[in-house]
Motif scaffolding. Structure first.
Motif, PDB file in Angstrom:
ATOM      1  N   TYR A 296      43.029  36.982  38.751  1.00  0.00           N
ATOM      2  CA  TYR A 296      41.764  37.688  38.924  1.00  0.00           C
ATOM      3  C   TYR A 296      40.589  36.857  38.387  1.00  0.00           C
ATOM      4  O   TYR A 296      39.573  36.687  39.052  1.00  0.00           O
ATOM      5  CB  TYR A 296      41.853  39.025  38.190  1.00  0.00           C
ATOM      6  CG  TYR A 296      40.663  39.921  38.414  1.00  0.00           C
ATOM      7  CD1 TYR A 296      40.631  40.795  39.493  1.00  0.00           C
ATOM      8  CD2 TYR A 296      39.572  39.895  37.551  1.00  0.00           C
ATOM      9  CE1 TYR A 296      39.534  41.614  39.710  1.00  0.00           C
ATOM     10  CE2 TYR A 296      38.477  40.711  37.760  1.00  0.00           C
ATOM     11  CZ  TYR A 296      38.465  41.578  38.834  1.00  0.00           C
ATOM     12  OH  TYR A 296      37.381  42.379  39.045  1.00  0.00           O
TER      13      TYR A 296
ATOM     14  N   CYS B 153      41.603  48.262  42.548  1.00  0.00           N
ATOM     15  CA  CYS B 153      42.554  47.141  42.507  1.00  0.00           C
ATOM     16  C   CYS B 153      43.445  47.225  41.264  1.00  0.00           C
ATOM     17  O   CYS B 153      43.115  47.927  40.305  1.00  0.00           O
ATOM     18  CB  CYS B 153      41.814  45.803  42.559  1.00  0.00           C
ATOM     19  SG  CYS B 153      40.974  45.361  41.039  1.00  0.00           S
TER      20      CYS B 153
ATOM     21  N   CYS C 105      41.687  46.377  37.908  1.00  0.00           N
ATOM     22  CA  CYS C 105      40.836  47.439  37.338  1.00  0.00           C
ATOM     23  C   CYS C 105      41.687  48.571  36.755  1.00  0.00           C
ATOM     24  O   CYS C 105      41.362  49.129  35.713  1.00  0.00           O
ATOM     25  CB  CYS C 105      39.868  47.979  38.391  1.00  0.00           C
ATOM     26  SG  CYS C 105      38.528  46.821  38.725  1.00  0.00           S
TER      27      CYS C 105
ATOM     28  N   CYS D 136      37.733  46.887  46.293  1.00  0.00           N
ATOM     29  CA  CYS D 136      37.917  47.802  45.152  1.00  0.00           C
ATOM     30  C   CYS D 136      36.577  48.491  44.873  1.00  0.00           C
ATOM     31  O   CYS D 136      35.530  47.838  44.862  1.00  0.00           O
ATOM     32  CB  CYS D 136      38.372  46.990  43.946  1.00  0.00           C
ATOM     33  SG  CYS D 136      38.292  47.868  42.380  1.00  0.00           S
TER      34      CYS D 136
ATOM     35  N   CYS E 253      35.114  46.820  41.388  1.00  0.00           N
ATOM     36  CA  CYS E 253      34.739  45.409  41.211  1.00  0.00           C
ATOM     37  C   CYS E 253      34.578  44.657  42.517  1.00  0.00           C
ATOM     38  O   CYS E 253      34.152  43.510  42.501  1.00  0.00           O
ATOM     39  CB  CYS E 253      35.769  44.708  40.328  1.00  0.00           C
ATOM     40  SG  CYS E 253      37.321  44.413  41.176  1.00  0.00           S
TER      41      CYS E 253
HETATM   42 ZN    ZN Z   1      38.791  46.112  40.869  1.00  0.00          ZN
END
Ligand code: ZN
Ligand code: SF4
Ligand code: ZN
Length: 314
Positions: free
Chosen positions: A139, A297, A300, A280, A283
């Motif tokens: 990520y 996601c 998150c 998402c 984010c």
């Molecule tokens: Zn996310």
């Protein structure tokens, strides 16, 4: 043994090529192998801005070094995982290399970006450290590349890493993973936004032993110690198993990986998970759409769980 190019004394023996090399010709051999990989798999061009994920270990520093030697515009990215003295020493190695080469290095830490370290995350979520670590690294590498305007994300995965992943995917018949296992993952766009930057692995032709020899011969001061959390990492066990096969029959790893790319990977292409990918809601990262549910996601979700538990324990 003599160098296959100049017949001087060889310092490295590459058994699968049945060849020895002196220092200078080994360095050239690695440069040539990487340059060929970049060209064959259409990884990037000299105009691209490249971000190299650097851990301070031999592979990531070696790939960064080769790209700089080949004249590419390559910036390093170090992510602090907060794994005690190991993280301190790995950061020192990355910073020292960048200073010695006068190369740009971006440093971020999970603690500053998200409020936890890898060991804390493992305790808070009850999952093995490598699972949360892998999720956060993927990520953060992608986020840093997008935020800082890079076209390409390079990782130092070598031939041994790729064979170990392939071996694991075959053992479990993860056909959707087999469909995606490649030296290049193209960028992904949702609407008009790039959500996944193009990811490439220029060291897939270089065995672990060779990248260690390269780093050593180039005088790169990499961190030799392994992450203390590596115990129980399944990838690590697969590597040990494959190394035994390679010792008995040099060339096994290369045959398995490049044979897979040529003969088997196309057969799995249709197995890729084609579930609808959406952004998402928190984010913007890509995630699978579930009907009637707000898209969120896994990063998150994991972060929210960890911070909630951290709060409860206060
Ligand atoms: Zn996310
Ligand atoms: Fe992260 Fe596991 Fe690798 Fe350590 S061994 S750096 S915890 S993935
Ligand atoms: Zn030579």
């Amino acid at each position: 043994m003599k160098c296959k190019v100049c017949r001087e004394h060889a310092v490295v023996d590459v058994r699968r090529h049945n060849a020895g090399f002196c220092r200078d010709h080994f360095v050239k051999h690695i440069h040539d192998q990487v340059a060929r990989t970049i060209k064959d798999f259409k990884m990037f061009s000299p105009d691209d801005r490249i971000l190299v994920a650097v851990s301070g270990g031999k592979d990531s520093l070696a790939v960064w070094d080769v790209l700089l030697d080949l004249g590419y515009d390559a910036t390093g990215f170090y992510l602090g995982l907060g794994i005690g003295g190991y993280s301190d020493r790995s950061k020192d190695a990355a910073v020292a290399y960048a200073e010695a080469k006068d190369a740009k290095l971006i440093v971020r830490t999970l603690a500053e970006e998200h409020g936890y370290t890898v060991p804390e995350l493992a305790k808070l979520t009850g999952r093995v450290p490598c699972s949360g670590c892998g999720l956060n690294k993927r990520y953060e590498f992608n986020r840093a590349a997008l935020e800082e305007g890079f076209d390409i994300l390079v990782t130092g995965h070598n031939l041994d890493d790729e064979v170990a992943t392939l071996f694991g995917n075959v053992l479990h018949w993860n056909t959707d993973m087999l469909a995606r296992q490649a030296p290049v993952l193209e960028e992904r766009v949702i609407g008009r936004d790039t959500v996944f930057v193009k990811k490439v692995k220029p060291l897939v032709r270089i065995a672990e032993r060779e990248s260690a020899a390269y780093a050593l011969l180039k005088g790169i001061d990499y961190i030799v110690e392994e992450c203390p959390m590596v115990e129980g990492n399944t990838q690590h066990r697969y590597k040990e198993a494959i190394t035994l096969l390679e010792e008995a029959s040099p060339g096994t790893k290369q045959q398995m990986y490049f044979g897979f790319l040529k003969k088997a990977a196309p057969k799995f292409a249709g197995e890729a998970d084609d579930a609808e990918v959406v952004a998402c809601s928190e984010c913007g990262a890509p995630t699978i759409a579930h009907e009637g549910r707000e898209p969120r996601c896994s990063f998150c979700k994991t972060k929210a769980l960890a911070l909630k538990r951290k709060d409860e324990r206060r």
